[in-house]
Design an enzyme around this catalytic site. Structure first.
Site, PDB file in Angstrom:
ATOM      1  CG  HIS A  78      -1.875   1.092   1.336  1.00  0.00           C
ATOM      2  ND1 HIS A  78      -2.875   1.314   0.419  1.00  0.00           N
ATOM      3  CD2 HIS A  78      -1.997   2.068   2.266  1.00  0.00           C
ATOM      4  CE1 HIS A  78      -3.569   2.368   0.783  1.00  0.00           C
ATOM      5  NE2 HIS A  78      -3.059   2.848   1.895  1.00  0.00           N
ATOM      6  CD  GLN A  80       7.352   0.342  -2.072  1.00  0.00           C
ATOM      7  OE1 GLN A  80       7.870   0.725  -3.104  1.00  0.00           O
ATOM      8  NE2 GLN A  80       7.852   0.630  -0.885  1.00  0.00           N
ATOM      9  CG  HIS A  82      -0.589   5.860  -0.541  1.00  0.00           C
ATOM     10  ND1 HIS A  82      -1.419   6.953  -0.586  1.00  0.00           N
ATOM     11  CD2 HIS A  82      -1.314   4.855  -0.006  1.00  0.00           C
ATOM     12  CE1 HIS A  82      -2.601   6.617  -0.102  1.00  0.00           C
ATOM     13  NE2 HIS A  82      -2.565   5.349   0.258  1.00  0.00           N
TER      14      HIS A  82
END
Length: 103
Positions: A78, A80, A82
Protein backbone atom coordinates in the site's frame (compact mmCIF):
# COMPACT_ATOMS: atom_id res chain seq x y z
CA UNK A 1 13.57 -7.46 8.04
CA UNK A 2 10.73 -8.95 10.00
CA UNK A 3 7.08 -8.29 9.22
CA UNK A 4 6.64 -5.73 12.00
CA UNK A 5 9.54 -3.60 10.72
CA UNK A 6 8.24 -3.84 7.16
CA UNK A 7 4.75 -2.82 8.29
CA UNK A 8 6.12 0.19 10.16
CA UNK A 9 8.17 1.17 7.15
CA UNK A 10 5.06 0.83 4.99
CA UNK A 11 3.12 3.17 7.28
CA UNK A 12 6.04 5.60 7.19
CA UNK A 13 6.07 5.62 3.39
CA UNK A 14 2.28 6.12 3.28
CA UNK A 15 2.66 9.12 5.60
CA UNK A 16 5.48 10.67 3.56
CA UNK A 17 3.65 10.10 0.29
CA UNK A 18 0.45 11.56 1.75
CA UNK A 19 2.25 14.68 2.96
CA UNK A 20 3.89 15.15 -0.43
CA UNK A 21 0.60 14.59 -2.24
CA UNK A 22 -1.09 17.23 -0.09
CA UNK A 23 1.70 19.72 -0.86
CA UNK A 24 1.42 19.01 -4.58
CA UNK A 25 -2.34 19.49 -4.64
CA UNK A 26 -1.96 22.67 -2.62
CA UNK A 27 0.63 23.83 -5.18
CA UNK A 28 -1.85 23.19 -7.96
CA UNK A 29 -4.45 25.32 -6.18
CA UNK A 30 -1.90 28.11 -5.76
CA UNK A 31 -1.03 27.95 -9.45
CA UNK A 32 -4.70 28.06 -10.36
CA UNK A 33 -4.90 31.30 -8.35
CA UNK A 34 -1.82 32.70 -10.10
CA UNK A 35 0.50 32.29 -7.09
CA UNK A 36 3.32 30.59 -8.98
CA UNK A 37 6.08 31.40 -6.47
CA UNK A 38 4.08 29.74 -3.69
CA UNK A 39 3.30 26.80 -5.99
CA UNK A 40 7.01 26.33 -6.65
CA UNK A 41 7.81 26.52 -2.93
CA UNK A 42 5.23 23.81 -2.19
CA UNK A 43 6.57 21.61 -4.97
CA UNK A 44 10.08 21.91 -3.52
CA UNK A 45 8.73 20.87 -0.10
CA UNK A 46 6.99 17.90 -1.72
CA UNK A 47 10.22 16.95 -3.51
CA UNK A 48 12.12 16.87 -0.19
CA UNK A 49 9.44 14.72 1.42
CA UNK A 50 9.43 12.34 -1.56
CA UNK A 51 13.21 12.07 -1.40
CA UNK A 52 12.91 10.95 2.22
CA UNK A 53 10.27 8.36 1.31
CA UNK A 54 12.38 7.13 -1.58
CA UNK A 55 15.44 6.81 0.67
CA UNK A 56 13.47 4.70 3.15
CA UNK A 57 12.22 2.53 0.29
CA UNK A 58 15.75 2.15 -1.08
CA UNK A 59 17.05 1.01 2.33
CA UNK A 60 14.57 -1.86 2.27
CA UNK A 61 15.32 -2.75 -1.35
CA UNK A 62 19.05 -2.75 -0.67
CA UNK A 63 18.60 -5.15 2.24
CA UNK A 64 16.63 -7.55 0.11
CA UNK A 65 19.10 -7.23 -2.77
CA UNK A 66 21.94 -8.09 -0.39
CA UNK A 67 20.21 -11.34 0.52
CA UNK A 68 18.40 -10.34 3.71
CA UNK A 69 14.99 -11.96 4.06
CA UNK A 70 12.34 -9.23 3.81
CA UNK A 71 8.85 -10.19 4.96
CA UNK A 72 5.84 -9.57 2.71
CA UNK A 73 3.35 -6.96 3.88
CA UNK A 74 0.17 -5.58 2.34
CA UNK A 75 0.81 -2.36 4.25
CA UNK A 76 4.18 -2.03 2.52
CA UNK A 77 2.54 -2.72 -0.82
CA UNK A 78 0.00 0.00 0.00
CA UNK A 79 2.88 2.36 0.82
CA UNK A 80 4.56 1.56 -2.48
CA UNK A 81 1.30 2.31 -4.29
CA UNK A 82 0.95 5.67 -2.53
CA UNK A 83 4.54 6.57 -3.31
CA UNK A 84 4.22 5.61 -6.97
CA UNK A 85 1.03 7.61 -7.53
CA UNK A 86 2.47 10.65 -5.75
CA UNK A 87 5.59 10.54 -7.90
CA UNK A 88 3.32 10.39 -10.95
CA UNK A 89 1.43 13.44 -9.65
CA UNK A 90 4.74 15.26 -9.15
CA UNK A 91 5.76 14.45 -12.71
CA UNK A 92 2.46 15.81 -14.07
CA UNK A 93 2.53 18.92 -11.88
CA UNK A 94 4.86 21.00 -14.08
CA UNK A 95 2.61 20.38 -17.08
CA UNK A 96 -0.51 21.30 -15.16
CA UNK A 97 1.07 24.47 -13.78
CA UNK A 98 2.24 25.45 -17.28
CA UNK A 99 -1.38 25.30 -18.40
CA UNK A 100 -2.29 27.81 -15.68
CA UNK A 101 0.65 30.04 -16.62
CA UNK A 102 -0.59 30.24 -20.21
CA UNK A 103 -4.07 31.33 -19.15
Amino acid sequence: MNKEKIMLLGFEIVAYAGDARSKLLEALNEAQNGNFNEANRLIEEANKILATAHNRQTEMLAKEASGEDVAYSLIMMHGQDHLMTTVLLKDLMKHLINIYKKN
